[in-house]
Design an enzyme around this catalytic site. Sequence first.
Site, PDB file in Angstrom:
ATOM      1  CD  GLU A 118      -2.844  -1.228   2.349  1.00  0.00           C
ATOM      2  OE1 GLU A 118      -4.065  -1.164   2.204  1.00  0.00           O
ATOM      3  OE2 GLU A 118      -2.307  -1.372   3.463  1.00  0.00           O
ATOM      4  CB  ILE A 144     -16.985  -5.404   5.506  1.00  0.00           C
ATOM      5  CG1 ILE A 144     -16.872  -4.478   6.715  1.00  0.00           C
ATOM      6  CG2 ILE A 144     -18.438  -5.596   5.083  1.00  0.00           C
ATOM      7  CD1 ILE A 144     -17.639  -4.890   7.946  1.00  0.00           C
ATOM      8  CG  MET A 151     -10.066  -3.058   8.608  1.00  0.00           C
ATOM      9  SD  MET A 151      -9.523  -4.771   8.562  1.00  0.00           S
ATOM     10  CE  MET A 151      -9.643  -5.237  10.289  1.00  0.00           C
ATOM     11  CD  GLU A 152      -5.797  -0.061   8.517  1.00  0.00           C
ATOM     12  OE1 GLU A 152      -6.309   0.399   7.480  1.00  0.00           O
ATOM     13  OE2 GLU A 152      -5.659  -1.284   8.706  1.00  0.00           O
ATOM     14  CG  ASP A 194     -12.633  -5.647  -0.842  1.00  0.00           C
ATOM     15  OD1 ASP A 194     -11.482  -5.415  -0.450  1.00  0.00           O
ATOM     16  OD2 ASP A 194     -13.639  -5.319  -0.184  1.00  0.00           O
TER      17      ASP A 194
HETATM   18  N1  ADE Z   1      -9.831  -3.125   3.350  1.00  0.00           N
HETATM   19  C1  ADE Z   1      -9.972  -3.542   2.069  1.00  0.00           C
HETATM   20  N2  ADE Z   1     -11.127  -4.207   1.906  1.00  0.00           N
HETATM   21  C2  ADE Z   1     -11.749  -4.201   3.113  1.00  0.00           C
HETATM   22  C3  ADE Z   1     -12.961  -4.747   3.587  1.00  0.00           C
HETATM   23  N3  ADE Z   1     -13.776  -5.434   2.763  1.00  0.00           N
HETATM   24  N4  ADE Z   1     -13.277  -4.582   4.900  1.00  0.00           N
HETATM   25  C4  ADE Z   1     -12.433  -3.895   5.720  1.00  0.00           C
HETATM   26  N5  ADE Z   1     -11.281  -3.375   5.321  1.00  0.00           N
HETATM   27  C5  ADE Z   1     -10.929  -3.520   4.019  1.00  0.00           C
END
Ligand code: ADE
Length: 250
Positions: A13, A171, A192-193, A216
Amino acid sequence: MKRLAIMAALPQELGDLIAQMQAAGEVRTVTLGRREYYVGCARGVPAVVTLARIGKVAAAATASALIHVFEAQAIVFTGVAGGVHADVRVGDIAVANALMQHDLDASPLFPRFEVPLLDRARFDADRALSDALAAAADAFIAEEGAALAERFAVAGPRVHRGLIVSGDRFIASHDALFALRDALPDALAVEMEGAAIAQVCYEHGVPCAVVRTISDTADAAAPASFADFLTAIAATYLSGILSRFLRAIG
Ligand code: ADE
């Protein structure tokens, strides 16, 4: 800018940023709290670059060290995210104008999502840094979009600006995705950050900004899509965006 902090969760990243800093001149490496901090210049901008690892605690601890130990004057977070809004597709780019923790719930003591005793759920991203990131993302897509379509089959990627939500949860199901959409209809993307960094920066009056490439769409296909995107594409995107961003602010 005396020193800009650039951070991500995982090596892919950050693209080629650390290698570029090392090739361009002297880089001091400091190990602290099981992380390496690279202090030097990124495309002419005095910078400290590090990997936070995944999750809100990791991100908050790293942001705190960047501010207090490395005297960062601003923090930029780069990485991937899951698309939440129906208009957001794999290969798009999201730049946050605000961030919040979707998994924070101290109700009934405090309203759902509100950070207790801080009186707020949403934290604004810095406008000037976010504008510069969005301009860099637009330029990257305008200049590299055709090559991306050919190499990676991501046709017509777009740049979105809006709410990015964060939580200590990957998720990856229809139910979890739709629960997020119902609770936060304006959420563009989930990761997540970001909101953890935005909270620490708010508490210390440090500007921050977050740019995320969509790996995604946070559904059952998310684990495979995330892994493929991270391995094959993420570094191309994030190198392309960061190099243009640094050139513009340098
Ligand atoms: N980072 C990338 N895809 C994610 C997802 N589906 N849920 C949480 N963090 C992510």
